[in-house]
Design a protein around this motif. Structure first.
Motif, PDB file in Angstrom:
ATOM      1  N   GLU A 135       0.821  -1.208   0.000  1.00  0.00           N
ATOM      2  CA  GLU A 135       0.000   0.000   0.000  1.00  0.00           C
ATOM      3  C   GLU A 135       0.854   1.257   0.000  1.00  0.00           C
ATOM      4  OE1 GLU A 135      -3.611   2.093   2.594  1.00  0.00           O
ATOM      5  OE2 GLU A 135      -2.779   0.151   3.204  1.00  0.00           O
ATOM      6  N   ALA A 136       1.946   1.227   0.776  1.00  0.00           N
ATOM      7  CA  ALA A 136       2.826   2.391   0.868  1.00  0.00           C
ATOM      8  C   ALA A 136       3.677   2.582  -0.379  1.00  0.00           C
ATOM      9  CB  ALA A 136       3.724   2.262   2.095  1.00  0.00           C
ATOM     10  N   HIS A 137       3.813   1.539  -1.204  1.00  0.00           N
ATOM     11  CA  HIS A 137       4.660   1.602  -2.403  1.00  0.00           C
ATOM     12  C   HIS A 137       3.854   1.231  -3.650  1.00  0.00           C
ATOM     13  CE1 HIS A 137       7.454   1.133   0.972  1.00  0.00           C
ATOM     14  NE2 HIS A 137       8.327   1.795   0.224  1.00  0.00           N
ATOM     15  N   TYR A 138       2.612   1.674  -3.676  1.00  0.00           N
ATOM     16  CA  TYR A 138       1.709   1.310  -4.764  1.00  0.00           C
ATOM     17  C   TYR A 138       2.262   1.730  -6.128  1.00  0.00           C
ATOM     18  CZ  TYR A 138      -2.559   1.264  -7.613  1.00  0.00           C
ATOM     19  OH  TYR A 138      -3.484   1.049  -8.601  1.00  0.00           O
ATOM     20  N   GLY A 139       2.670   2.995  -6.248  1.00  0.00           N
ATOM     21  CA  GLY A 139       3.208   3.468  -7.514  1.00  0.00           C
ATOM     22  C   GLY A 139       4.466   2.738  -7.913  1.00  0.00           C
ATOM     23  N   GLU A 140       5.344   2.475  -6.952  1.00  0.00           N
ATOM     24  CA  GLU A 140       6.590   1.769  -7.246  1.00  0.00           C
ATOM     25  C   GLU A 140       6.308   0.337  -7.692  1.00  0.00           C
ATOM     26  OE1 GLU A 140      10.505   1.081  -7.906  1.00  0.00           O
ATOM     27  OE2 GLU A 140       9.518   3.002  -7.501  1.00  0.00           O
ATOM     28  N   GLY A 141       5.351  -0.318  -7.044  1.00  0.00           N
ATOM     29  CA  GLY A 141       4.992  -1.674  -7.453  1.00  0.00           C
ATOM     30  C   GLY A 141       4.509  -1.728  -8.884  1.00  0.00           C
ATOM     31  N   LYS A 142       3.690  -0.767  -9.253  1.00  0.00           N
ATOM     32  CA  LYS A 142       3.194  -0.712 -10.629  1.00  0.00           C
ATOM     33  C   LYS A 142       4.322  -0.394 -11.610  1.00  0.00           C
ATOM     34  CE  LYS A 142      -1.389  -1.288 -10.592  1.00  0.00           C
ATOM     35  NZ  LYS A 142      -2.115  -2.234 -11.468  1.00  0.00           N
ATOM     36  N   ARG A 143       5.206   0.516 -11.244  1.00  0.00           N
ATOM     37  CA  ARG A 143       6.340   0.840 -12.121  1.00  0.00           C
ATOM     38  C   ARG A 143       7.188  -0.400 -12.379  1.00  0.00           C
ATOM     39  NH1 ARG A 143       6.535   5.676  -9.123  1.00  0.00           N
ATOM     40  NH2 ARG A 143       8.080   4.862  -7.678  1.00  0.00           N
ATOM     41  N   GLN A 144       7.475  -1.127 -11.328  1.00  0.00           N
ATOM     42  CA  GLN A 144       8.331  -2.299 -11.492  1.00  0.00           C
ATOM     43  C   GLN A 144       7.612  -3.432 -12.226  1.00  0.00           C
ATOM     44  OE1 GLN A 144      10.724  -3.566  -8.208  1.00  0.00           O
ATOM     45  NE2 GLN A 144      11.025  -1.498  -7.435  1.00  0.00           N
ATOM     46  N   ALA A 145       6.315  -3.555 -12.031  1.00  0.00           N
ATOM     47  CA  ALA A 145       5.556  -4.548 -12.795  1.00  0.00           C
ATOM     48  C   ALA A 145       5.614  -4.221 -14.284  1.00  0.00           C
ATOM     49  CB  ALA A 145       4.111  -4.604 -12.305  1.00  0.00           C
ATOM     50  N   GLU A 146       5.439  -2.960 -14.618  1.00  0.00           N
ATOM     51  CA  GLU A 146       5.571  -2.536 -16.015  1.00  0.00           C
ATOM     52  C   GLU A 146       6.942  -2.919 -16.554  1.00  0.00           C
ATOM     53  OE1 GLU A 146       4.748   1.474 -17.053  1.00  0.00           O
ATOM     54  OE2 GLU A 146       2.876   1.609 -15.910  1.00  0.00           O
ATOM     55  N   ALA A 147       7.975  -2.700 -15.755  1.00  0.00           N
ATOM     56  CA  ALA A 147       9.334  -2.976 -16.207  1.00  0.00           C
ATOM     57  C   ALA A 147       9.533  -4.453 -16.515  1.00  0.00           C
ATOM     58  CB  ALA A 147      10.335  -2.521 -15.141  1.00  0.00           C
ATOM     59  N   VAL A 148       8.952  -5.328 -15.699  1.00  0.00           N
ATOM     60  CA  VAL A 148       9.099  -6.769 -15.917  1.00  0.00           C
ATOM     61  C   VAL A 148       8.474  -7.168 -17.243  1.00  0.00           C
ATOM     62  CG1 VAL A 148       8.408  -9.048 -15.085  1.00  0.00           C
ATOM     63  CG2 VAL A 148       9.260  -7.338 -13.479  1.00  0.00           C
ATOM     64  N   PHE A 149       7.271  -6.707 -17.508  1.00  0.00           N
ATOM     65  CA  PHE A 149       6.602  -7.045 -18.768  1.00  0.00           C
ATOM     66  C   PHE A 149       7.331  -6.430 -19.968  1.00  0.00           C
ATOM     67  CE2 PHE A 149       2.710  -7.583 -16.049  1.00  0.00           C
ATOM     68  CZ  PHE A 149       2.565  -8.944 -16.272  1.00  0.00           C
ATOM     69  N   ALA A 150       7.792  -5.192 -19.814  1.00  0.00           N
ATOM     70  CA  ALA A 150       8.464  -4.515 -20.927  1.00  0.00           C
ATOM     71  C   ALA A 150       9.754  -5.227 -21.328  1.00  0.00           C
ATOM     72  CB  ALA A 150       8.759  -3.063 -20.554  1.00  0.00           C
ATOM     73  N   ALA A 151      10.369  -5.943 -20.388  1.00  0.00           N
ATOM     74  CA  ALA A 151      11.615  -6.654 -20.673  1.00  0.00           C
ATOM     75  C   ALA A 151      11.378  -7.999 -21.349  1.00  0.00           C
ATOM     76  CB  ALA A 151      12.400  -6.857 -19.379  1.00  0.00           C
ATOM     77  N   GLY A 152      10.132  -8.409 -21.480  1.00  0.00           N
ATOM     78  CA  GLY A 152       9.833  -9.703 -22.077  1.00  0.00           C
ATOM     79  C   GLY A 152       9.773  -9.658 -23.591  1.00  0.00           C
ATOM     80  N   ASP A 153       9.490 -10.807 -24.180  1.00  0.00           N
ATOM     81  CA  ASP A 153       9.425 -10.929 -25.631  1.00  0.00           C
ATOM     82  C   ASP A 153       8.031 -10.681 -26.201  1.00  0.00           C
ATOM     83  OD1 ASP A 153      12.119 -11.655 -25.683  1.00  0.00           O
ATOM     84  OD2 ASP A 153      11.646 -13.772 -25.352  1.00  0.00           O
ATOM     85  N   VAL A 154       7.014 -10.658 -25.338  1.00  0.00           N
ATOM     86  CA  VAL A 154       5.640 -10.480 -25.787  1.00  0.00           C
ATOM     87  C   VAL A 154       5.334  -8.986 -25.905  1.00  0.00           C
ATOM     88  CG1 VAL A 154       3.209 -10.864 -25.189  1.00  0.00           C
ATOM     89  CG2 VAL A 154       4.912 -12.643 -24.732  1.00  0.00           C
ATOM     90  N   PRO A 155       4.749  -8.526 -27.006  1.00  0.00           N
ATOM     91  CA  PRO A 155       4.367  -7.113 -27.125  1.00  0.00           C
ATOM     92  C   PRO A 155       3.518  -6.678 -25.933  1.00  0.00           C
ATOM     93  CG  PRO A 155       4.130  -8.208 -29.237  1.00  0.00           C
ATOM     94  CD  PRO A 155       4.436  -9.286 -28.242  1.00  0.00           C
TER      95      PRO A 155
END
Length: 287
Positions: A131-151
């Motif tokens: 809850e205290a790091h909601y924005g950071e969690g979302k940022r890092q989740a985006e980063a994980v997907f962006a590093a993958g091979d799937v569009p």
């Protein structure tokens, strides 16, 4: 027929997205923990996305044309999804809160926040930490997907308002102001961007069927501050200036989204003032 997997999609605007995709003729499967049934006319799988083995079992050999992930909050969840789910395109519902470290006086464009390294060792399974790091969690989740091979595409949604809002943030204003109480605000409340629950459902359904990649902002036109919001609730709102623990949507920084990428790709947003009174009345009727 395009096959779509929706993770979550059981309440608030998520259910509306599923219904729009179904009504648009797509083959929709909803996966959630089973606490809420899926809308009629769609397949329903039950699993906890945090349980990698359980997720594998629930999905079996299924593959999808596109995934709409409504409930990804951490890089750990994103990494599990990457390993388990087979899809040709992945869309994640993100948030305006990914910009919580940005300080600017102009509308925020998507390029202000770009993927960075994920920190898997942080206590993402701790509710208070998340809850205290909601924005950071979302940022890092985006980063994980962006590093993958799937569009991959991430929809950075503005603050969502509407009668079914389970967060109670707009209700906070309606209850306090209708009772003649003050709302707590910063000394200089700065504006932000909002979107109605119907419009974000429309946008996510549109984004699911599109083929763009990368981050995209979604919000209605017309920025509002906490004082503007209060003024839409009652004619003469009362305020109390505080240094901390201000009311929801009171910000001491400019948090307005630039939605020109979305409009350039063909989505037409409404204007906040066109639906705000309706959203407020929906809250009043539900009290």
């Amino acid at each position: 027929m395009k096959k779509v997997l929706v993770l979550g999609g059981s309440r608030y605007f998520g259910r509306g997205v599923v219904e729009r995709l179904r009504d648009g003729g797509l083959d929709v499967t909803v996966l959630n923990r089973g606490s809420t049934p899926a809308p009629s006319g769609v397949a329903h799988l039950i699993a906890d996305r945090d349980d990698e083995d359980g997720l594998k079992t629930a999905l079996g050999s299924r593959s999808f044309d596109v995934v709409l992930d409504q409930v990804c909050y951490t890089p750990v969840q994103a990494a599990i999804a990457r390993r388990v789910i087979r899809a040709d395109r992945y869309v994640m519902t993100s948030t305006i809160e990914v910009y919580d470290q940005i300080r600017t006086d102009t509308p925020m464009v998507e390029s202000l926040v770009t993927p960075s390294a994920a920190e898997f060792g942080l206590p993402w399974h701790d509710g208070d930490f998340l809850e205290a790091h909601y924005g950071e969690g979302k940022r890092q989740a985006e980063a994980v997907f962006a590093a993958g091979d799937v569009p991959f595409a991430s929809v950075r949604a503005a603050h969502v308002l509407g009668g079914d809002d389970f967060t109670g943030r707009l209700r906070h204003y309606v209850e306090r102001l209708d009772a003649g109480d003050a709302v707590d605000v910063h000394a200089r409340p700065r504006p932000t961007t909002f979107i109605h629950e119907r419009e974000i459902a429309d946008f996510l359904a549109w984004a699911t069927e599109a083929d763009f990649t990368g981050a995209i902002n979604a919000g209605s036109h017309g920025e509002l501050s906490a004082t503007d919001l209060a003024g839409a609730v009652v004619a003469e709102p009362r305020f109390r200036v505080v240094e901390r623990d201000a009311s929801p949507y009171s910000f001491d920084r400019y948090t307005v989204l630039d939605t020109s990428r979305a409009t350039g790709l063909g989505f037409s947003f409404s204007t906040t003032t066109g639906w705000l009174s309706e959203a407020i009345e929906e809250i009043r009727k539900a009290l």
